[in-house]
Design a protein around this motif. Structure first.
Motif, PDB file in Angstrom:
ATOM      1  N   THR A  35       0.838  -1.205   0.000  1.00 48.82           N
ATOM      2  CA  THR A  35       0.000   0.000   0.000  1.00 48.82           C
ATOM      3  C   THR A  35       0.868   1.248   0.000  1.00 48.82           C
ATOM      4  OG1 THR A  35      -1.480  -1.273   1.412  1.00 48.82           O
ATOM      5  CG2 THR A  35      -1.994   1.046   1.118  1.00 48.82           C
ATOM      6  N   ALA A  36       1.897   1.246   0.850  1.00 45.91           N
ATOM      7  CA  ALA A  36       2.782   2.418   0.915  1.00 45.91           C
ATOM      8  C   ALA A  36       3.453   2.657  -0.429  1.00 45.91           C
ATOM      9  CB  ALA A  36       3.825   2.228   2.014  1.00 45.91           C
ATOM     10  N   THR A  37       3.849   1.568  -1.117  1.00 47.12           N
ATOM     11  CA  THR A  37       4.511   1.719  -2.414  1.00 47.12           C
ATOM     12  C   THR A  37       3.571   2.345  -3.429  1.00 47.12           C
ATOM     13  OG1 THR A  37       5.788  -0.245  -1.893  1.00 47.12           O
ATOM     14  CG2 THR A  37       5.834   0.500  -4.168  1.00 47.12           C
ATOM     15  N   VAL A  38       2.314   1.846  -3.462  1.00 50.99           N
ATOM     16  CA  VAL A  38       1.339   2.410  -4.405  1.00 50.99           C
ATOM     17  C   VAL A  38       1.097   3.887  -4.085  1.00 50.99           C
ATOM     18  CG1 VAL A  38      -1.054   2.305  -5.179  1.00 50.99           C
ATOM     19  CG2 VAL A  38       0.231   0.189  -4.838  1.00 50.99           C
ATOM     20  N   LEU A  39       0.932   4.203  -2.798  1.00 47.63           N
ATOM     21  CA  LEU A  39       0.716   5.601  -2.411  1.00 47.63           C
ATOM     22  C   LEU A  39       1.919   6.458  -2.786  1.00 47.63           C
ATOM     23  CD1 LEU A  39      -0.997   5.255   1.077  1.00 47.63           C
ATOM     24  CD2 LEU A  39      -1.989   6.154  -1.024  1.00 47.63           C
ATOM     25  N   CYS A  40       3.126   5.921  -2.579  1.00 50.31           N
ATOM     26  CA  CYS A  40       4.339   6.669  -2.953  1.00 50.31           C
ATOM     27  C   CYS A  40       4.333   6.979  -4.445  1.00 50.31           C
ATOM     28  CB  CYS A  40       5.590   5.854  -2.615  1.00 50.31           C
ATOM     29  SG  CYS A  40       6.101   6.002  -0.915  1.00 50.31           S
ATOM     30  N   LEU A  41       3.928   5.973  -5.252  1.00 45.70           N
ATOM     31  CA  LEU A  41       3.898   6.185  -6.701  1.00 45.70           C
ATOM     32  C   LEU A  41       2.878   7.261  -7.058  1.00 45.70           C
ATOM     33  CD1 LEU A  41       5.043   5.233  -9.400  1.00 45.70           C
ATOM     34  CD2 LEU A  41       3.256   3.515  -9.491  1.00 45.70           C
ATOM     35  N   LEU A  42       1.682   7.161  -6.452  1.00 42.33           N
ATOM     36  CA  LEU A  42       0.618   8.129  -6.754  1.00 42.33           C
ATOM     37  C   LEU A  42       1.007   9.539  -6.300  1.00 42.33           C
ATOM     38  CD1 LEU A  42      -2.589   6.083  -5.853  1.00 42.33           C
ATOM     39  CD2 LEU A  42      -1.659   6.599  -8.118  1.00 42.33           C
ATOM     40  N   LEU A  43       1.636   9.632  -5.124  1.00 42.61           N
ATOM     41  CA  LEU A  43       2.014  10.949  -4.611  1.00 42.61           C
ATOM     42  C   LEU A  43       3.282  11.464  -5.283  1.00 42.61           C
ATOM     43  CD1 LEU A  43       1.514  10.409  -0.775  1.00 42.61           C
ATOM     44  CD2 LEU A  43       0.181  11.923  -2.219  1.00 42.61           C
ATOM     45  N   GLY A  44       4.207  10.536  -5.537  1.00 43.06           N
ATOM     46  CA  GLY A  44       5.524  10.947  -6.021  1.00 43.06           C
ATOM     47  C   GLY A  44       5.532  11.335  -7.489  1.00 43.06           C
ATOM     48  N   TYR A  45       4.670  10.675  -8.286  1.00 42.04           N
ATOM     49  CA  TYR A  45       4.724  10.935  -9.728  1.00 42.04           C
ATOM     50  C   TYR A  45       4.432  12.392 -10.071  1.00 42.04           C
ATOM     51  CZ  TYR A  45       5.239   9.220 -14.446  1.00 42.04           C
ATOM     52  OH  TYR A  45       5.713   8.985 -15.693  1.00 42.04           O
ATOM     53  N   PRO A  46       3.360  12.985  -9.544  1.00 38.61           N
ATOM     54  CA  PRO A  46       3.107  14.398  -9.893  1.00 38.61           C
ATOM     55  C   PRO A  46       4.270  15.312  -9.506  1.00 38.61           C
ATOM     56  CG  PRO A  46       1.218  13.468  -8.769  1.00 38.61           C
ATOM     57  CD  PRO A  46       2.298  12.450  -8.695  1.00 38.61           C
ATOM     58  N   LEU A  47       4.861  15.070  -8.337  1.00 38.30           N
ATOM     59  CA  LEU A  47       5.960  15.937  -7.905  1.00 38.30           C
ATOM     60  C   LEU A  47       7.178  15.759  -8.812  1.00 38.30           C
ATOM     61  CD1 LEU A  47       7.068  18.014  -6.016  1.00 38.30           C
ATOM     62  CD2 LEU A  47       7.614  16.232  -4.378  1.00 38.30           C
ATOM     63  N   ALA A  48       7.508  14.486  -9.139  1.00 38.35           N
ATOM     64  CA  ALA A  48       8.637  14.235 -10.039  1.00 38.35           C
ATOM     65  C   ALA A  48       8.367  14.886 -11.396  1.00 38.35           C
ATOM     66  CB  ALA A  48       8.861  12.733 -10.192  1.00 38.35           C
ATOM     67  N   TYR A  49       7.136  14.785 -11.873  1.00 42.61           N
ATOM     68  CA  TYR A  49       6.732  15.363 -13.158  1.00 42.61           C
ATOM     69  C   TYR A  49       6.863  16.879 -13.111  1.00 42.61           C
ATOM     70  CZ  TYR A  49       3.967  15.780 -17.445  1.00 42.61           C
ATOM     71  OH  TYR A  49       3.545  16.043 -18.709  1.00 42.61           O
ATOM     72  N   LEU A  50       6.372  17.439 -12.004  1.00 44.37           N
ATOM     73  CA  LEU A  50       6.443  18.891 -11.822  1.00 44.37           C
ATOM     74  C   LEU A  50       7.892  19.376 -11.864  1.00 44.37           C
ATOM     75  CD1 LEU A  50       5.319  21.679 -10.749  1.00 44.37           C
ATOM     76  CD2 LEU A  50       5.452  20.705  -8.481  1.00 44.37           C
ATOM     77  N   ILE A  51       8.779  18.668 -11.142  1.00 47.86           N
ATOM     78  CA  ILE A  51      10.181  19.097 -11.105  1.00 47.86           C
ATOM     79  C   ILE A  51      10.826  18.934 -12.475  1.00 47.86           C
ATOM     80  CG2 ILE A  51      12.427  18.745 -10.011  1.00 47.86           C
ATOM     81  CD1 ILE A  51      10.988  17.668  -7.579  1.00 47.86           C
ATOM     82  N   ALA A  52      10.508  17.826 -13.169  1.00 48.21           N
ATOM     83  CA  ALA A  52      11.173  17.543 -14.436  1.00 48.21           C
ATOM     84  C   ALA A  52      10.715  18.477 -15.558  1.00 48.21           C
ATOM     85  CB  ALA A  52      10.938  16.086 -14.824  1.00 48.21           C
ATOM     86  N   PHE A  53       9.403  18.804 -15.623  1.00 44.96           N
ATOM     87  CA  PHE A  53       8.902  19.506 -16.809  1.00 44.96           C
ATOM     88  C   PHE A  53       8.369  20.906 -16.549  1.00 44.96           C
ATOM     89  CE2 PHE A  53       8.060  14.961 -18.054  1.00 44.96           C
ATOM     90  CZ  PHE A  53       9.140  14.883 -18.910  1.00 44.96           C
ATOM     91  N   LYS A  54       7.892  21.176 -15.330  1.00 45.91           N
ATOM     92  CA  LYS A  54       7.180  22.435 -15.138  1.00 45.91           C
ATOM     93  C   LYS A  54       7.878  23.416 -14.218  1.00 45.91           C
ATOM     94  CE  LYS A  54       2.944  20.775 -16.645  1.00 45.91           C
ATOM     95  NZ  LYS A  54       1.612  21.212 -16.954  1.00 45.91           N
ATOM     96  N   ALA A  55       8.989  22.990 -13.577  1.00 44.78           N
ATOM     97  CA  ALA A  55       9.542  23.827 -12.514  1.00 44.78           C
ATOM     98  C   ALA A  55      10.363  24.996 -13.049  1.00 44.78           C
ATOM     99  CB  ALA A  55      10.373  22.984 -11.565  1.00 44.78           C
ATOM    100  N   GLY A  56      10.961  24.843 -14.249  1.00 46.23           N
ATOM    101  CA  GLY A  56      11.773  25.919 -14.789  1.00 46.23           C
ATOM    102  C   GLY A  56      12.926  26.260 -13.865  1.00 46.23           C
ATOM    103  N   ARG A  57      13.011  27.536 -13.480  1.00 45.01           N
ATOM    104  CA  ARG A  57      14.154  27.931 -12.655  1.00 45.01           C
ATOM    105  C   ARG A  57      14.000  27.528 -11.193  1.00 45.01           C
ATOM    106  NH1 ARG A  57      14.414  32.981 -10.772  1.00 45.01           N
ATOM    107  NH2 ARG A  57      12.500  34.118 -10.390  1.00 45.01           N
ATOM    108  N   TRP A  58      12.819  27.005 -10.828  1.00 45.99           N
ATOM    109  CA  TRP A  58      12.624  26.531  -9.452  1.00 45.99           C
ATOM    110  C   TRP A  58      13.097  25.100  -9.260  1.00 45.99           C
ATOM    111  CZ3 TRP A  58      11.460  30.307  -6.259  1.00 45.99           C
ATOM    112  CH2 TRP A  58      10.790  31.435  -6.773  1.00 45.99           C
ATOM    113  N   ARG A  59      13.521  24.457 -10.367  1.00 42.65           N
ATOM    114  CA  ARG A  59      13.849  23.042 -10.329  1.00 42.65           C
ATOM    115  C   ARG A  59      14.823  22.679  -9.205  1.00 42.65           C
ATOM    116  NH1 ARG A  59      16.232  19.698 -15.455  1.00 42.65           N
ATOM    117  NH2 ARG A  59      14.087  19.714 -16.185  1.00 42.65           N
ATOM    118  N   ASN A  60      15.947  23.418  -9.127  1.00 42.45           N
ATOM    119  CA  ASN A  60      16.945  23.065  -8.118  1.00 42.45           C
ATOM    120  C   ASN A  60      16.411  23.238  -6.709  1.00 42.45           C
ATOM    121  OD1 ASN A  60      18.931  22.181  -9.798  1.00 42.45           O
ATOM    122  ND2 ASN A  60      19.845  24.216 -10.049  1.00 42.45           N
ATOM    123  N   LEU A  61      15.649  24.298  -6.496  1.00 47.26           N
ATOM    124  CA  LEU A  61      15.097  24.540  -5.165  1.00 47.26           C
ATOM    125  C   LEU A  61      14.168  23.387  -4.762  1.00 47.26           C
ATOM    126  CD1 LEU A  61      14.888  26.598  -2.807  1.00 47.26           C
ATOM    127  CD2 LEU A  61      12.725  27.282  -3.834  1.00 47.26           C
TER     128      LEU A  61
END
Lengths: 268, 310
Positions: free
Chosen positions: B95-121
């Protein structure tokens, strides 16, 4: 379609991502806020009143700073050990073709693919059977063992992306093997080695499960926190936690700034 | 050729052309580089496993000493006695793994494609919590989920707790000392191990592929389903492994946030080794755990591997 709902749908990923980030940061905020608490009982779980007491005297609790010093010491030595051994293995794996390569690769991979408790328990079985007294040395041995694989992975990634022609060029310019290694190979591999060292320092400093099994009566910082969860958590633990967080962020930001400046200097 | 490589100290046969053969000293270099580290792993990783295997088939007591009697019954007894804890560990970790995937994917996606200059922060903010001891942060969850606290109050008024109680995840109007608290702690603790590999594999994706998908009239959801997600599979696989494996053996979250009803197999192994001192049972239990995890991981990698190819 400029309704709030449409806006929400367009920014769903950003919102979900920021929610996850909040989930990640929330405990750190709680730790920070509760480092200014003045708890009434033994435990520091509910807010009472603002106080700077703990910040004025972080070492005011018996054994707290002793355990912190011990953890730093163990992390330092195991980082040195694991980085030296791991870097050598990474170079051998990337730079040479030899017969046992596959076996070595899987031996390195296994410690990372096993629940930590299995390794912790098996080491305890070894020490018990051999009659070795648990303490500083058994912790150090265990930490070098489990940090090793992570160093190998980090250094390997860097050395793999390195152009071997640079070393050939150095040799063409009559640099000896030692000189080539020190002036060309090592500087290029340095970021990978640094990443491996930093990772193993963090892993060793924060390790609980393996230390719990192999420390005997020796109390490292995570062991101290674990014990305090049963006996009563002093506010000073939150102070140390907050300080660690702040120092880490400052160090990383400083590293970033140095990196950026270097990049700028190179492009000029 | 292979024979000389296997026994490097021996000089190559005289018939070999000397030009293509590196000197013996040079061929020994990788072995000298490997020797100390591999020796360390053999003595402190492989040998302990062998010792533990021998411990698991011993009988005796702490006072009289233990003898190897090839008593395999221990495995069966340990498994039949503790299978609820095994099941619970796999269920919580899964359950924790599935939740990690569901929670983690949007954040990873956000950092990879949408963060721009905020990426490092943002990356720093993902990694930084690591530096506060994870035990301290886990204890902070005790404060966050405290009975009658704001989080529990909010969940209660939104009727979330009614649903989780119905699912058997919580009891009444409290969260602490229930399975939900343990799963929440596990998810929290291993989330960065999911986000970082996801981010690494997303970051490698060429964004021109997204444009190409758009040019071919794919809607964003289709682009994600047919382009982005399949290309991020290496990250999904390593992220789920990095979350599931440590979570299945964890006992810290169950101990600090759970109750005796939420004990995982890690708690059993820990108390058998360090409190009850029944070493054979403890050794057998940790071998069973290792076997279960290795089998599940192997099957999973096979499955994920073929899915990746389709």
């Amino acid at each position: 379609m400029r309704t709030p709902l449409a806006w929400l749908r367009r920014n769903l990923v950003v919102i979900a991502g920021l929610c996850t980030l909040a989930y990640l940061i929330l405990p750190n905020l709680v730790v920070t806020v509760f480092s200014f608490n003045n708890p009434t009982g033994r435990f520091n779980y509910s807010w009472q009143e603002f106080s700077l007491e703990a910040w004025k005297d972080p070492c005011g609790v018996a054994d707290l700073c002793g355990s912190l010093g011990l953890s730093l010491q163990i992390a330092l030595w195991s980082t040195l050990g694991a980085t030296a051994l791991g870097t050598a293995i990474a170079f051998a794996l990337v730079r040479y073709r030899f017969r046992a390569r596959g076996a070595v690769n899987s031996l390195i991979f296994l410690p990372m693919a096993m629940p930590e408790i299995v390794m912790a328990a098996s080491l305890l079985a070894l020490f018990l059977n051999m009659g070795i007294e648990l303490g500083f040395w058994t912790i150090l041995i265990a930490h070098v063992m489990f940090c090793l694989s992570f160093v190998v992975a980090a250094v390997k990634a860097r050395v793999l992306s390195m152009d071997p022609r640079l070393e050939e060029a150095a040799r063409d310019l009559y640099a000896g093997p030692v000189q080539t290694f020190l002036r060309v190979t090592l500087p290029i591999a340095a970021p990978g080695i640094a990443a491996g060292a930093l990772l193993s320092f963090a892993l060793s400093f924060d390790d609980f499960i393996i230390t719990n099994f192999n420390s005997g009566n020796t109390v490292t910082f995570p062991m101290f926190v674990w014990g305090s969860a049963q006996r009563g958590t002093p506010v000073q633990i939150n102070v140390i936690g907050t300080a660690m967080f702040v120092i880490a962020v400052l160090v990383v930001l400083a590293g970033q700034m140095i990196g950026n400046r270097r990049k700028k200097a190179q492009t000029k | 050729m292979t024979a000389t490589a296997e026994a490097p100290p021996q000089a190559p046969a005289a018939a070999d052309p000397p030009v293509h053969k590196p000197s013996v000293r040079k061929r020994l270099v990788p072995y000298w580089l490997l020797l100390p580290g591999i020796l360390w792993l053999l003595v402190f990783f492989v040998l302990p496993m062998i010792y533990q295997a021998s411990t698991s088939v011993q009988t005796g007591s702490l006072e009289e000493g233990f003898q190897v009697t090839w008593h395999f019954q221990t495995y069966w007894d340990a498994f039949t006695e503790y299978y609820p804890q095994f099941l619970r560990s796999l269920l919580y970790a899964g359950t924790a793994t599935v939740l990690c995937l569901l929670l983690g994917y949007p954040l990873a996606y956000l950092i990879a494609f949408k963060a721009g200059r905020w990426r490092n922060l943002l990356l720093i903010l993902v990694i930084a919590p690591f530096f506060t001891s994870f035990l301290i942060r886990t204890l902070a969850w005790k404060t966050i989920l405290a009975d009658g606290g704001p989080v529990v109050g909010a969940l209660n008024s939104l009727h979330v707790l009614d649903v989780t109680s119905w699912l058997g995840m919580t009891e009444g109007d409290r969260v602490l000392a229930t399975p939900l608290a343990v799963v929440c702690g596990l998810t929290y603790n291993f989330l960065p191990f999911m986000i970082l590999p996801l981010y690494t594999s997303l970051e490698r994706i060429d964004t021109r592929l997204h444009e190409a998908a758009g040019d071919l009239y794919a809607r964003p959801v289709t682009t994600f389903r047919k382009v982005t997600f399949p290309l991020s599979m290496p990250g999904v696989v390593s992220g789920t492994l990095l979350t599931f494996i440590p979570a299945s053996g964890d006992y810290v979250n169950a101990e600090l946030l759970g109750s005796t009803d939420t004990r995982m197999i890690g708690n059993v192994i820990q108390s058998q080794y360090l409190r009850i001192l029944d070493y054979p049972t403890a050794a057998a239990l940790s071998f069973i755990l290792m076997a279960i995890v290795l089998i599940m991981v192997t099957i999973y990698i096979r499955r994920a591997g073929t899915e990746d190819l389709v």
